[in-house]
Enzyme design. Structure first.
Site, mmCIF file in Angstrom:
data_model
loop_
_atom_site.group_PDB
_atom_site.id
_atom_site.type_symbol
_atom_site.label_atom_id
_atom_site.label_comp_id
_atom_site.label_asym_id
_atom_site.label_seq_id
_atom_site.Cartn_x
_atom_site.Cartn_y
_atom_site.Cartn_z
ATOM 1 C CE LYS A 54 -3.742 -2.436 2.295
ATOM 2 N NZ LYS A 54 -4.431 -2.769 3.548
ATOM 3 C CD GLN A 98 -3.026 -4.285 6.629
ATOM 4 O OE1 GLN A 98 -2.977 -3.326 5.866
ATOM 5 N NE2 GLN A 98 -3.623 -5.413 6.299
ATOM 6 C CG ASP A 121 -9.191 0.323 4.681
ATOM 7 O OD1 ASP A 121 -9.006 0.122 3.464
ATOM 8 O OD2 ASP A 121 -8.465 -0.143 5.569
#
Ligand code: NAD
Length: 287
Positions: A54, A98, A121
């Site tokens: 990422k 994460q 997200d």
């Protein structure tokens, strides 16, 4: 019939070029460079790989990416305080934690602490709820990537029978809501579904996100269906495969995504796109 292979890598490349153009525009208009903060707790090897990917992808398109690492036994309050600081930092437009987190964390407490305007997200309750009414700021990246793949291939969704295998919060459930919003008739199957094949055989579009290699066999799909394989499984021999018997099903389907090179590259790409959207929202008033 031999299915057309939908190359997520190619579509991702094209969207990443658009990302670069959008970043140039926001810099020109407002002198802003999109910033992404990535929070990594613990030393799980797969999480480290995902985070590296990422960060690299973000830097490659011109997003300034910041990594915040914490030991696996960190007190949740320490991470929550960092999120508060990042929420208030004008250089940061997107915040990503994460997953999974170590057991001392309440995952929803963490996800809901992220400002809904920086929730790239798409896991904050506000964004999740927005999916129900079709008014989400940041669609969750994996199902958003699936929608983009279908859009790039100009495959219609309205009126189609869509069957989703997998009902997780990050893939299956939001996928179902996005497909419904697009006018599909949707069935969602999961581990407790009896006789999976009686559902999958009806699908015009089959999206599979179960994490079970070889789950979908040719006799379970309709001739001419579109198959999107979200699964990522590492076999004992090290090979990465999806949830679909690619060899067999690609002889019956009209379109199919490969693993790797299908949905995977799209997930990271939509994270980049969401981060740029977050930066644009603050500064790109119409001229
Ligand atoms: P999860 O474990 O949270 O959820 C799996 C879902 O599949 C559950 O709803 C479960 O009930 C269902 N399921 C399990 N076995 C089943 C079976 N035999 N029949 C029908 N349903 C079954 O997993 P997740 O996080 O949603 O991920 C699913 C898969 O997608 C994994 O392989 C994961 O690695 C992959 N994934 C890929 C991407 C990507 O970018 N390509 C992103 C996220 C997840």
């Amino acid at each position: 019939m031999t299915a057309k292979i939908i190359s997520g890598s190619d579509v991702a490349k094209s969207i990443r070029q658009e990302c670069k153009d959008r970043i140039a525009a926001v810099a020109r208009r407002a002198g802003v460079i999109p910033g992404l903060a990535v929070i990594l707790v613990g030393d799980s090897a797969p999480s480290q790989v995902y985070v590296r990917k990422k960060l690299h992808a973000a830097q490659e398109v011109g997003i300034v990416a910041h990594l915040f690492e914490f030991a696996g036994d960190v007190a949740p309050e320490t991470v929550l305080s960092r999120i508060d600081e990042l929420n208030a930092d004008p250089r940061i437009h997107g915040i990503l934690v994460q997953l999974p987190l170590p057991p001392q964390f309440g995952i929803f407490e963490v996800l809901h602490r992220i400002s809904r305007d920086k929730d790239v997200d798409g896991f904050h309750l506000y964004n999740v709820g927005g999916l129900v009414v079709g008014d989400t700021i940041f669609p969750p990246c994996t199902p958003f990537g699936v929608m983009k793949l279908l859009e790039y291939e100009k495959l219609p969704i309205e009126g189609q029978n869509v069957v989703i295998v997998g009902a997780s919060n990050i893939v299956g459930k939001p996928m179902a809501l996005m497909m419904m919003q697009a006018g599909a008739t949707v069935a969602v199957c999961h581990a407790k579904t009896r006789d999976l094949a009686q559902f999958t055989i009806l699908a015009d579009i089959l999206v599979v996100a179960a994490g079970v290699p070889g789950l979908i066999l040719p006799q379970m799909v309709k001739t001419g269906c579109v198959v999107v394989d979200v699964g990522i499984n590492r076999l004992a021999n090290g090979k990465i495969v999806g949830d679909v018997d690619f060899e067999g099903v690609s002889k019956k389907a009209s379109y199919i995504t490969p693993v790797p090179g299908g949905v995977g590259p799209m997930t990271v790409t939509m994270l980049l796109s969401n981060t740029i959207t977050a930066a644009e929202k603050g500064v790109m008033a119409p001229i």
